[in-house]
Every structure is written in structure tokens, then in C-alpha cells.
Enzyme design. Sequence first.
Site, mmCIF file in Angstrom:
data_model
loop_
_atom_site.group_PDB
_atom_site.id
_atom_site.type_symbol
_atom_site.label_atom_id
_atom_site.label_comp_id
_atom_site.label_asym_id
_atom_site.label_seq_id
_atom_site.Cartn_x
_atom_site.Cartn_y
_atom_site.Cartn_z
ATOM 1 N N ARG A 169 -5.029 1.285 8.767
ATOM 2 C CA ARG A 169 -5.634 2.276 9.687
ATOM 3 C C ARG A 169 -5.121 2.056 11.106
ATOM 4 O O ARG A 169 -4.813 3.009 11.826
ATOM 5 C CB ARG A 169 -7.161 2.153 9.673
ATOM 6 N N TYR B 30 0.840 -1.199 0.000
ATOM 7 C CA TYR B 30 0.000 0.000 0.000
ATOM 8 C C TYR B 30 0.874 1.249 0.000
ATOM 9 O O TYR B 30 2.007 1.225 0.502
ATOM 10 C CB TYR B 30 -0.869 0.062 1.269
#
Length: 236
Positions: free
Chosen positions: A187, A81
Amino acid sequence: MTAEDLQSGQIFLLDKPLDWTSFQAVNKLKYKLKNQFKELPKKFKIGHAGTLDPRATGLLIVCTGKFTKRIPEIQDAPKEYWAEIKIGVQTESYDTEKPEILQTDSSHITEEKIRETLTKFIGEIDQKPPVFSALKIDGKRAYDLARAGTEVEMKSRKTTIHYLNNIEINLPFVSFTVGCSKGTYIRSLAHDIGQDLGVGAYLTQLRRTKIGDYSVENAKPEYLENEFHFEDHKTI
């Protein structure tokens, strides 16, 4: 490509737009395929290999027909990511879904301290999934319970951060590329980095760039556009 090809098995690489759910992206593709290939059965098999949050963009792998059996194998592959976090403030969802809270003075946090902190998270770590996640608790999605105001206790799990590189610091924002194992929540990683720094942090942007050998660079955005014909699609 024919309806028979789709049932034999095809893989589509999508670049999921911001604010779409993974379910919506799959449904959009399914609708287009069924609209173009009228002979497809009503219960045509199609599914994605790994959920992306609505506030994330990037690679979503969709399998059709017999290739849906490959979904667990693809989901088990390492992920990559690109992430951006904001330090000195938090949100309940650990991302931009919820408003900012708990603002903290972070003027004393140096670039050196940030880089030092990031290195602590490389390797196997204990991580608690976000309360606002799709994990099921007693048969219900955690985010449904959280949005209803129910107190949810998330259990820690082991996950692995393979690397954190391409670090760019433009305070209060910090961005990096992260390679990780299946089941890692970026997150939660953002939140935990903020906790380690002592000033809080949350995820402001997230883009999935790779799953195993599949890259978002090979995704076809036209698969999610209104007009597109699949004759030229090749099995990956």
C-alpha cells in the site's frame, strides 16, 4: 492425520478470501481442526506466519503445534505479490478501505514515465508504513488510533524491493508483480509511486503469491470451506 500429528507440527497453506482478516482465517481453520479432532487440547497452538490485510487475498501460512516455533523463520522469508494500483487519485488508507480523495488530472502521464518511475523503487528504499496498519504505537494498533481520529506519525524504515515485473498498463490502472523483503507495505509502495508521479495513486487489488518457497498455487481453499476432512493432508 491425527491430533498427535497436529501437535507435533503441521503447515497449512490457505488462500485467504477478500474481506477476511488473517485472524478470522486462522480461527476458521482452528475451529474445523478442533471439531474433527476432539482430543486436541483446549490451548492447541496455532498461528499464521505473516498478516494479510482484509482487502488483500492470497497466501496465508498457518503453523500448528511445535511448528509454531518456525513462524519467525517463515516471516523473515522474501514475499511476492501481484498488485494493481490506480493513479490520479488517493485514499487515506492507501487502499480501497477508504473512499477516493484528491483526484488529480493524470492525462499527461505516459506509459514510459510509469515504467521509468517503477524502476526507481527497485533496491533498498525508505518506506513509511500506512497509518491504517496493524503496527503498534504506544501499545495500540495504528489503525485503531487512525479510525478514532488520532493523528499518527509513522516512522520510515528500510525495506527492499527485489524486482518489479509483469507490468501491465491500462490507465488509470497499472498492475505488476513485486518481490520484496519482510516488512514491505505494498500500500505504501502504491502511494509512493503516485507521489513520485506527482498525481497520487492507491492500491486497488493485492494478492500474495509467494512466501519463500511456499506458493499460493499449493494452497487448499477447501481448508476454509464448511465441509472438509483432513485425513489426506500431508506435512509440507
